[in-house]
Design a protein around this motif. Structure first.
Motif, PDB file in Angstrom:
ATOM      1  N   ALA A 249      10.535  -8.676  12.864  1.00  0.00           N
ATOM      2  CA  ALA A 249      10.170 -10.068  12.600  1.00  0.00           C
ATOM      3  C   ALA A 249       8.688 -10.230  12.278  1.00  0.00           C
ATOM      4  CB  ALA A 249      10.521 -10.939  13.802  1.00  0.00           C
ATOM      5  N   ALA A 250       7.899  -9.160  12.457  1.00  0.00           N
ATOM      6  CA  ALA A 250       6.453  -9.310  12.303  1.00  0.00           C
ATOM      7  C   ALA A 250       5.815  -8.126  11.587  1.00  0.00           C
ATOM      8  CB  ALA A 250       5.811  -9.500  13.675  1.00  0.00           C
ATOM      9  N   PRO A 251       6.228  -7.827  10.352  1.00  0.00           N
ATOM     10  CA  PRO A 251       5.512  -6.774   9.610  1.00  0.00           C
ATOM     11  C   PRO A 251       4.079  -7.209   9.358  1.00  0.00           C
ATOM     12  CG  PRO A 251       6.953  -8.005   8.144  1.00  0.00           C
ATOM     13  CD  PRO A 251       7.262  -8.481   9.525  1.00  0.00           C
ATOM     14  N   TYR A 252       3.208  -6.240   9.175  1.00  0.00           N
ATOM     15  CA  TYR A 252       1.800  -6.557   8.923  1.00  0.00           C
ATOM     16  C   TYR A 252       1.655  -7.507   7.743  1.00  0.00           C
ATOM     17  CZ  TYR A 252      -2.987  -6.095   7.273  1.00  0.00           C
ATOM     18  OH  TYR A 252      -4.269  -6.373   6.835  1.00  0.00           O
ATOM     19  N   THR A 253       0.781  -8.503   7.928  1.00  0.00           N
ATOM     20  CA  THR A 253       0.474  -9.456   6.864  1.00  0.00           C
ATOM     21  C   THR A 253      -1.039  -9.603   6.793  1.00  0.00           C
ATOM     22  OG1 THR A 253       2.507 -10.647   7.403  1.00  0.00           O
ATOM     23  CG2 THR A 253       0.988 -11.732   5.904  1.00  0.00           C
ATOM     24  N   GLY A 254      -1.634  -9.006   5.805  1.00  0.00           N
ATOM     25  CA  GLY A 254      -3.083  -9.058   5.664  1.00  0.00           C
ATOM     26  C   GLY A 254      -3.517  -8.310   4.424  1.00  0.00           C
ATOM     27  N   LEU A 255      -4.807  -8.036   4.345  1.00  0.00           N
ATOM     28  CA  LEU A 255      -5.384  -7.487   3.123  1.00  0.00           C
ATOM     29  C   LEU A 255      -5.730  -6.009   3.223  1.00  0.00           C
ATOM     30  CD1 LEU A 255      -7.771 -10.441   2.144  1.00  0.00           C
ATOM     31  CD2 LEU A 255      -5.392 -10.034   1.453  1.00  0.00           C
ATOM     32  N   HIS A 256      -5.447  -5.377   4.353  1.00  0.00           N
ATOM     33  CA  HIS A 256      -5.767  -3.958   4.476  1.00  0.00           C
ATOM     34  C   HIS A 256      -4.804  -3.126   3.628  1.00  0.00           C
ATOM     35  CE1 HIS A 256      -6.559   0.002   6.135  1.00  0.00           C
ATOM     36  NE2 HIS A 256      -7.593  -0.489   6.771  1.00  0.00           N
ATOM     37  N   PRO A 257      -5.287  -2.124   2.915  1.00  0.00           N
ATOM     38  CA  PRO A 257      -4.378  -1.260   2.134  1.00  0.00           C
ATOM     39  C   PRO A 257      -3.324  -0.619   3.031  1.00  0.00           C
ATOM     40  CG  PRO A 257      -6.664  -0.868   1.508  1.00  0.00           C
ATOM     41  CD  PRO A 257      -6.708  -1.768   2.702  1.00  0.00           C
ATOM     42  N   ALA A 258      -2.097  -0.575   2.526  1.00  0.00           N
ATOM     43  CA  ALA A 258      -0.972  -0.046   3.296  1.00  0.00           C
ATOM     44  C   ALA A 258      -0.914   1.474   3.297  1.00  0.00           C
ATOM     45  CB  ALA A 258       0.335  -0.628   2.758  1.00  0.00           C
ATOM     46  N   THR A 259      -1.961   2.119   2.824  1.00  0.00           N
ATOM     47  CA  THR A 259      -2.016   3.582   2.817  1.00  0.00           C
ATOM     48  C   THR A 259      -2.480   4.145   4.155  1.00  0.00           C
ATOM     49  OG1 THR A 259      -4.240   3.445   1.870  1.00  0.00           O
ATOM     50  CG2 THR A 259      -2.407   3.752   0.336  1.00  0.00           C
ATOM     51  N   LEU A 260      -2.931   3.286   5.068  1.00  0.00           N
ATOM     52  CA  LEU A 260      -3.396   3.763   6.371  1.00  0.00           C
ATOM     53  C   LEU A 260      -2.236   4.348   7.172  1.00  0.00           C
ATOM     54  CD1 LEU A 260      -6.027   3.513   8.358  1.00  0.00           C
ATOM     55  CD2 LEU A 260      -4.547   1.885   9.525  1.00  0.00           C
ATOM     56  N   ASN A 261      -2.477   5.451   7.844  1.00  0.00           N
ATOM     57  CA  ASN A 261      -1.527   5.997   8.819  1.00  0.00           C
ATOM     58  C   ASN A 261      -2.313   6.678   9.922  1.00  0.00           C
ATOM     59  OD1 ASN A 261      -1.517   9.064   7.978  1.00  0.00           O
ATOM     60  ND2 ASN A 261      -1.239   7.902   6.081  1.00  0.00           N
ATOM     61  N   ALA A 262      -1.622   7.092  10.984  1.00  0.00           N
ATOM     62  CA  ALA A 262      -2.329   7.610  12.153  1.00  0.00           C
ATOM     63  C   ALA A 262      -1.588   8.790  12.762  1.00  0.00           C
ATOM     64  CB  ALA A 262      -2.501   6.507  13.191  1.00  0.00           C
TER      65      ALA A 262
ATOM     66  N   ARG B 133       6.200  -7.651   1.019  1.00  0.00           N
ATOM     67  CA  ARG B 133       4.878  -8.222   1.278  1.00  0.00           C
ATOM     68  C   ARG B 133       4.156  -8.326  -0.053  1.00  0.00           C
ATOM     69  NH1 ARG B 133       3.238  -5.085   5.044  1.00  0.00           N
ATOM     70  NH2 ARG B 133       2.354  -3.500   3.677  1.00  0.00           N
ATOM     71  N   ILE B 134       3.737  -9.538  -0.385  1.00  0.00           N
ATOM     72  CA  ILE B 134       3.022  -9.774  -1.643  1.00  0.00           C
ATOM     73  C   ILE B 134       1.567 -10.072  -1.319  1.00  0.00           C
ATOM     74  CG2 ILE B 134       2.864 -11.214  -3.705  1.00  0.00           C
ATOM     75  CD1 ILE B 134       5.868 -11.722  -3.424  1.00  0.00           C
ATOM     76  N   THR B 135       0.687  -9.236  -1.829  1.00  0.00           N
ATOM     77  CA  THR B 135      -0.750  -9.413  -1.619  1.00  0.00           C
ATOM     78  C   THR B 135      -1.406  -9.657  -2.961  1.00  0.00           C
ATOM     79  OG1 THR B 135      -0.678  -7.888   0.259  1.00  0.00           O
ATOM     80  CG2 THR B 135      -2.836  -8.357  -0.694  1.00  0.00           C
ATOM     81  N   ILE B 136      -2.221 -10.703  -3.012  1.00  0.00           N
ATOM     82  CA  ILE B 136      -2.942 -11.018  -4.249  1.00  0.00           C
ATOM     83  C   ILE B 136      -4.439 -11.012  -3.965  1.00  0.00           C
ATOM     84  CG2 ILE B 136      -3.425 -12.827  -5.960  1.00  0.00           C
ATOM     85  CD1 ILE B 136      -0.492 -13.598  -5.844  1.00  0.00           C
ATOM     86  N   MET B 137      -5.168 -10.267  -4.783  1.00  0.00           N
ATOM     87  CA  MET B 137      -6.619 -10.188  -4.667  1.00  0.00           C
ATOM     88  C   MET B 137      -7.260 -10.695  -5.954  1.00  0.00           C
ATOM     89  SD  MET B 137      -7.413  -8.975  -1.656  1.00  0.00           S
ATOM     90  CE  MET B 137      -9.146  -8.656  -1.965  1.00  0.00           C
ATOM     91  N   LEU B 138      -8.318 -11.464  -5.792  1.00  0.00           N
ATOM     92  CA  LEU B 138      -9.115 -11.940  -6.917  1.00  0.00           C
ATOM     93  C   LEU B 138     -10.502 -11.325  -6.813  1.00  0.00           C
ATOM     94  CD1 LEU B 138      -8.259 -15.780  -6.766  1.00  0.00           C
ATOM     95  CD2 LEU B 138      -7.037 -13.974  -7.999  1.00  0.00           C
ATOM     96  N   ASP B 139     -10.996 -10.762  -7.907  1.00  0.00           N
ATOM     97  CA  ASP B 139     -12.330 -10.173  -7.940  1.00  0.00           C
ATOM     98  C   ASP B 139     -13.292 -11.089  -8.690  1.00  0.00           C
ATOM     99  OD1 ASP B 139     -11.510  -7.834  -6.605  1.00  0.00           O
ATOM    100  OD2 ASP B 139     -10.810  -6.964  -8.494  1.00  0.00           O
ATOM    101  N   ASN B 140     -14.549 -11.087  -8.242  1.00  0.00           N
ATOM    102  CA  ASN B 140     -15.611 -11.892  -8.866  1.00  0.00           C
ATOM    103  C   ASN B 140     -15.339 -13.387  -8.741  1.00  0.00           C
ATOM    104  OD1 ASN B 140     -17.005  -9.510  -9.781  1.00  0.00           O
ATOM    105  ND2 ASN B 140     -15.498  -9.353 -11.429  1.00  0.00           N
ATOM    106  N   THR B 141     -14.961 -13.790  -7.537  1.00  0.00           N
ATOM    107  CA  THR B 141     -14.716 -15.221  -7.276  1.00  0.00           C
ATOM    108  C   THR B 141     -16.038 -15.965  -7.100  1.00  0.00           C
ATOM    109  OG1 THR B 141     -14.585 -14.793  -4.889  1.00  0.00           O
ATOM    110  CG2 THR B 141     -12.516 -14.705  -6.139  1.00  0.00           C
ATOM    111  N   ILE B 142     -15.936 -17.272  -7.162  1.00  0.00           N
ATOM    112  CA  ILE B 142     -17.100 -18.141  -6.907  1.00  0.00           C
ATOM    113  C   ILE B 142     -17.069 -18.542  -5.439  1.00  0.00           C
ATOM    114  CG2 ILE B 142     -18.226 -20.323  -7.462  1.00  0.00           C
ATOM    115  CD1 ILE B 142     -16.966 -20.146 -10.241  1.00  0.00           C
TER     116      ILE B 142
END
Length: 326
Positions: free
Chosen positions: A52-65, A227-236
């Protein structure tokens, strides 16, 4: 004959000496303790532990441990945590949280919110690659791997620490137990500033800098969602970017002849992203599957100009315009 007896006796002495030395050495070797060790791999949290609670944020999903345990001669255990694919300069909080009955915790969590510092509670600095940290505990190797009921948690350094909200956990799983490592599909889609690539008549008209660009990441999560992540570069900095998915439509059926429905599809993506002068973004868990989003969904990706009044009927006010997740 006398010399023969002497020679025989001398050989016996040598034999007995060698035998006693061998027994002594063998006894010494047998007295050395055999110390146990184990390692456990943890994948990025796409809902494997808490669906019910998968990660939701902006960190790349390539992290593992990797969690490694080494038994110590004094009966304790050295615990080493290695994070792979860290973000450079970010501080990762890594904790052991004791399991608990949710009916007994203040916020209904299946664990005690305060980490168990006697087992593991450390911070490690990300370096853009692999980073490790160790801690020794008095708990035995056998107790940790057999009796201890707890969770291994890596908190997101890009969000405020929140021990209640599991959606902010980059990694979460049973502490020192084998994990099920599943493979999840993930794809990035890049978008340039709207200079009329999609349709020349829709080219942006306004004063926003044309160095703005965007990307969408769609990652599969458990229960056939994404999970849909949208990033904008060079924002105001300080400007609010209305960022939407708009379903495609027959222009003859829409009120203003647009080739899309003017109301955004909130089941795919409809969020505001606050500009910060650099890269800014939002993440959202959609009930639509990865395949539905990337193969079947027919929609447009729209970023409205924050310097104009929002107008969903005027594509020339869109700083980004493209086909969604293609």
């Amino acid at each position: 004959m006398k010399n023969l007896n002497y020679s025989f006796g001398f050989r016996n002495v040598l034999y007995l000496f060698a035998l006693s030395t061998s027994i002594f050495l063998t006894s010494c070797v047998d007295d050395d303790p055999v110390l146990s060790d184990a390692s456990y791999d943890y994948a990025f949290h796409n809902g494997q532990t808490v669906s019910a609670a998968p990660y939701t944020g902006l960190h790349p999903a390539t992290l593992n441990a990797k969690l490694e345990l080494m038994e110590l001669e004094d009966g304790g255990t050295r615990i080493t945590v290695t994070l792979i694919n860290t973000v450079d300069g970010e501080t990762y909080r890594i904790h052991a949280h004791d399991g608990a009955d949710p009916s007994t915790t203040p916020n209904g969590t299946p664990y005690i919110e305060s980490p168990n510092t006697d087992i593991f509670a450390q911070n490690v600095e990300g370096n853009g690659g692999t980073a490790s940290i160790s801690q020794e505990t008095e708990m035995s190797f056998d107790d940790l791997t057999t009796n201890y009921e707890g969770f291994f948690v890596v908190h997101d350094p890009l969000q405020d620490l929140n021990t209640i909200d599991i959606t902010t956990y980059l990694i979460v799983g049973s502490f020192a137990r084998e994990q099920t490592i599943a493979s999840y599909q993930s794809t990035d889609f890049n978008y340039d500033f709207n200079n009329g690539q999609l349709a020349s008549e829709f080219a942006y008209s306004g004063t926003h800098g044309t160095d703005l660009n965007a990307w969408i990441n769609v990652t599969e999560v458990v229960n056939n969602r994404s999970r849909i992540t949208i990033m904008l570069d060079n924002t105001i900095a300080g400007e609010m970017y209305h960022t939407h998915a708009h379903d495609m439509a027959d222009p003859s059926t829409t009120p203003n002849g647009t080739p899309y429905n003017e109301s955004p599809n909130a089941m795919v993506f409809a969020n505001h992203i606050m500009g910060n002068g650099a890269s800014a973004g939002k993440s959202f868990i959609s009930e639509m599957s990865y395949n539905e989003i990337t193969t079947n969904y027919d929609g447009f990706f729209v970023v409205h100009d924050p310097l104009q009044t929002i107008n969903t009927a005027d594509p020339t006010s869109y700083v980004i315009l493209g086909v969604f997740a293609r």
